[in-house]
Design a protein around this motif. Structure first.
Motif, short mmCIF file in Angstrom:
data_model
loop_
_atom_site.label_atom_id
_atom_site.label_comp_id
_atom_site.label_asym_id
_atom_site.label_seq_id
_atom_site.Cartn_x
_atom_site.Cartn_y
_atom_site.Cartn_z
N GLU A 49 14.50 11.00 6.36
CA GLU A 49 15.49 9.91 6.32
C GLU A 49 14.84 8.53 6.31
N ILE A 50 13.56 8.46 6.56
CA ILE A 50 12.88 7.16 6.65
C ILE A 50 11.69 7.16 5.69
N SER A 51 11.82 6.40 4.61
CA SER A 51 10.80 6.35 3.56
C SER A 51 10.00 5.05 3.69
N GLN A 52 8.69 5.18 3.89
CA GLN A 52 7.87 3.99 4.13
C GLN A 52 7.31 3.42 2.83
N SER A 53 7.42 2.11 2.70
CA SER A 53 6.87 1.39 1.56
C SER A 53 6.09 0.19 2.04
N PHE A 54 5.58 -0.56 1.07
CA PHE A 54 5.01 -1.87 1.35
C PHE A 54 5.87 -2.92 0.65
N LEU A 55 6.20 -3.99 1.37
CA LEU A 55 6.89 -5.13 0.78
C LEU A 55 5.85 -6.06 0.19
N LEU A 56 5.98 -6.35 -1.10
CA LEU A 56 5.05 -7.24 -1.80
C LEU A 56 5.78 -8.47 -2.33
N HIS A 57 5.03 -9.55 -2.49
CA HIS A 57 5.64 -10.82 -2.88
C HIS A 57 4.61 -11.67 -3.59
N ILE A 58 5.10 -12.47 -4.55
CA ILE A 58 4.27 -13.49 -5.18
C ILE A 58 5.06 -14.80 -5.16
N PRO A 59 4.48 -15.90 -4.69
CA PRO A 59 5.20 -17.18 -4.66
C PRO A 59 5.63 -17.61 -6.07
N ILE A 60 6.75 -18.29 -6.16
CA ILE A 60 7.29 -18.73 -7.45
C ILE A 60 6.27 -19.54 -8.23
N GLU A 61 5.64 -20.52 -7.60
CA GLU A 61 4.73 -21.39 -8.33
C GLU A 61 3.52 -20.63 -8.85
N GLU A 62 3.04 -19.66 -8.08
CA GLU A 62 1.93 -18.84 -8.55
C GLU A 62 2.36 -17.97 -9.73
N ALA A 63 3.57 -17.43 -9.66
CA ALA A 63 4.08 -16.61 -10.77
C ALA A 63 4.21 -17.43 -12.05
N LEU A 64 4.61 -18.68 -11.92
CA LEU A 64 4.77 -19.55 -13.09
C LEU A 64 3.43 -19.90 -13.74
N ARG A 65 2.37 -19.86 -12.96
CA ARG A 65 1.05 -20.19 -13.51
C ARG A 65 0.40 -19.02 -14.24
N ARG A 66 0.94 -17.86 -14.09
CA ARG A 66 0.32 -16.69 -14.73
C ARG A 66 0.62 -16.72 -16.23
N PRO A 67 -0.38 -16.42 -17.06
CA PRO A 67 -0.18 -16.49 -18.51
C PRO A 67 0.78 -15.41 -19.01
N ALA A 68 1.44 -15.71 -20.11
CA ALA A 68 2.34 -14.73 -20.73
C ALA A 68 1.53 -13.51 -21.17
N PRO A 69 2.10 -12.32 -21.05
CA PRO A 69 1.36 -11.11 -21.43
C PRO A 69 1.14 -11.04 -22.94
N GLN A 70 0.03 -10.43 -23.33
CA GLN A 70 -0.28 -10.23 -24.74
C GLN A 70 0.08 -8.79 -25.12
N ILE A 71 1.05 -8.66 -26.00
CA ILE A 71 1.51 -7.34 -26.42
C ILE A 71 0.77 -6.93 -27.68
N PRO A 72 0.29 -5.68 -27.79
CA PRO A 72 -0.46 -5.25 -28.98
C PRO A 72 0.39 -5.30 -30.26
N ASP A 73 -0.27 -5.38 -31.39
CA ASP A 73 0.42 -5.33 -32.67
C ASP A 73 1.19 -4.02 -32.78
N GLY A 74 2.38 -4.11 -33.35
CA GLY A 74 3.22 -2.93 -33.51
C GLY A 74 4.14 -2.67 -32.34
N TYR A 75 4.07 -3.55 -31.31
CA TYR A 75 4.91 -3.42 -30.13
C TYR A 75 5.61 -4.77 -29.88
#
Length: 289
Positions: free
Chosen positions: A137-163
């Motif tokens: 009845e009790i499932s253990q996880s980890f709570l993860l977080h990234i601050p908004i400003e740090e998330a905004l600084r991350r570069p846009a992902p590069q998707i391969p050709d054909g995708y």
């Protein structure tokens, strides 16, 4: 504030706004309930059957910090909720959960992302009320977080050709491999109403494009349903969809967070690669006789 002689009172819109200000000051520890409230406010005018309540002890009992319980019904047959209290109000939270008549325990499915500091409180309350508290009845996880400003600084992902990247919709639910049967109604609303990013492989003319990977914002406001088709794993598609969904959330000032099972080392590594950091342990606590 409506109390009706109960230890918990239902907050009105203005009081919820005040609660959100306090919760924002407690981030990232309060991120689960903070995002949960914002998401259900967003869903409220879109789902006619939705009925959610934000409950808190009578204001005169709270000297500093806060304690709150959120419950929701109308998305699925069962109710679900979240809890939070600042450290100095943990005893008050336990008292309110034990004594309140505003929580229909027999109709409850689960509590989402219960913090390690509150898990013992919830376990004790459930024992008092005659519910199971075993490891099932009790499932253990980890709570993860990234601050908004740090998330905004991350570069846009590069998707391969054909995708290419685009949101999912209700037509893609059948391609999600791990939807719980008793959670399907909620997942449908996630796919219909929430932010999402999926990677697709372009197919020949007249053939449906292949869904390679997906990531959806959950009903609790965090990142969820991160899946990569087995034949496309370890090729960077999980990083692509997670990075892009995180950026989309940050762009509209949503605080990105996620819950990852404690033994899912592959996902933990992926989230850390994308800038997330562990806040503390969290628990999904199911209400079962």
């Amino acid at each position: 504030m409506s109390c009706n002689d109960d230890v918990l009172c239902e907050l009105d819109e203005q009081e919820v706004d005040q609660l959100l200000i306090i919760l924002e000051e407690c981030l990232p520890n309060s991120i689960v309930i903070y995002n949960w409230i914002l998401k259900h406010r967003e869903w409220n005018p879109k789902i006619q059957t939705l009925n959610f309540k934000i409950l808190s002890p009578a204001s005169m009992k709270i000297k500093t910090g806060c304690a709150a319980v959120c419950v929701c019904q109308g998305v699925s047959d069962k109710q679900y909720g979240v809890i939070f209290a600042t450290e100095e109000n943990n005893d008050l939270l336990k008292q309110c959960l034990t004594e309140t008549k505003l929580i229909p325990w027999e109709k409850f499915s689960h509590f989402t992302g219960v913090l390690e500091s509150h898990a013992k409180i919830m376990e004790s309350v459930l024992q008092i009320k005659g519910f199971k508290t075993s490891e099932d009845e009790i499932s253990q996880s980890f709570l993860l977080h990234i601050p908004i400003e740090e998330a905004l600084r991350r570069p846009a992902p590069q998707i391969p050709d054909g995708y290419y990247l685009k949101p999912v919709n209700l037509l893609h639910i059948s391609e999600a491999t791990d939807i719980w049967d008793d959670y399907k109604q909620t997942v449908e609303k996630m796919f219909e109403l929430n932010l999402s990013v999926a990677a697709f492989r372009k197919a020949d003319v007249g053939v449906k494009d292949d869904l390679v990977a997906m990531n959806v914002q959950a009903e609790y406001g965090g990142v969820s349903a991160l899946q990569v088709a087995p034949e496309h794993q370890r090729k960077g598609f999980g990083t692509c969809v997670l990075t892009e969904l995180t950026r989309k959330m940050a762009q509209i000032r949503i605080h990105p967070h996620a819950h990852v099972l404690r033994d899912n080392f592959k996902s933990l590594g992926l989230f850390e690669k994308c800038g997330y950091r562990v806040v503390q342990k969290s628990f999904w606590i199911f209400v079962r006789k």
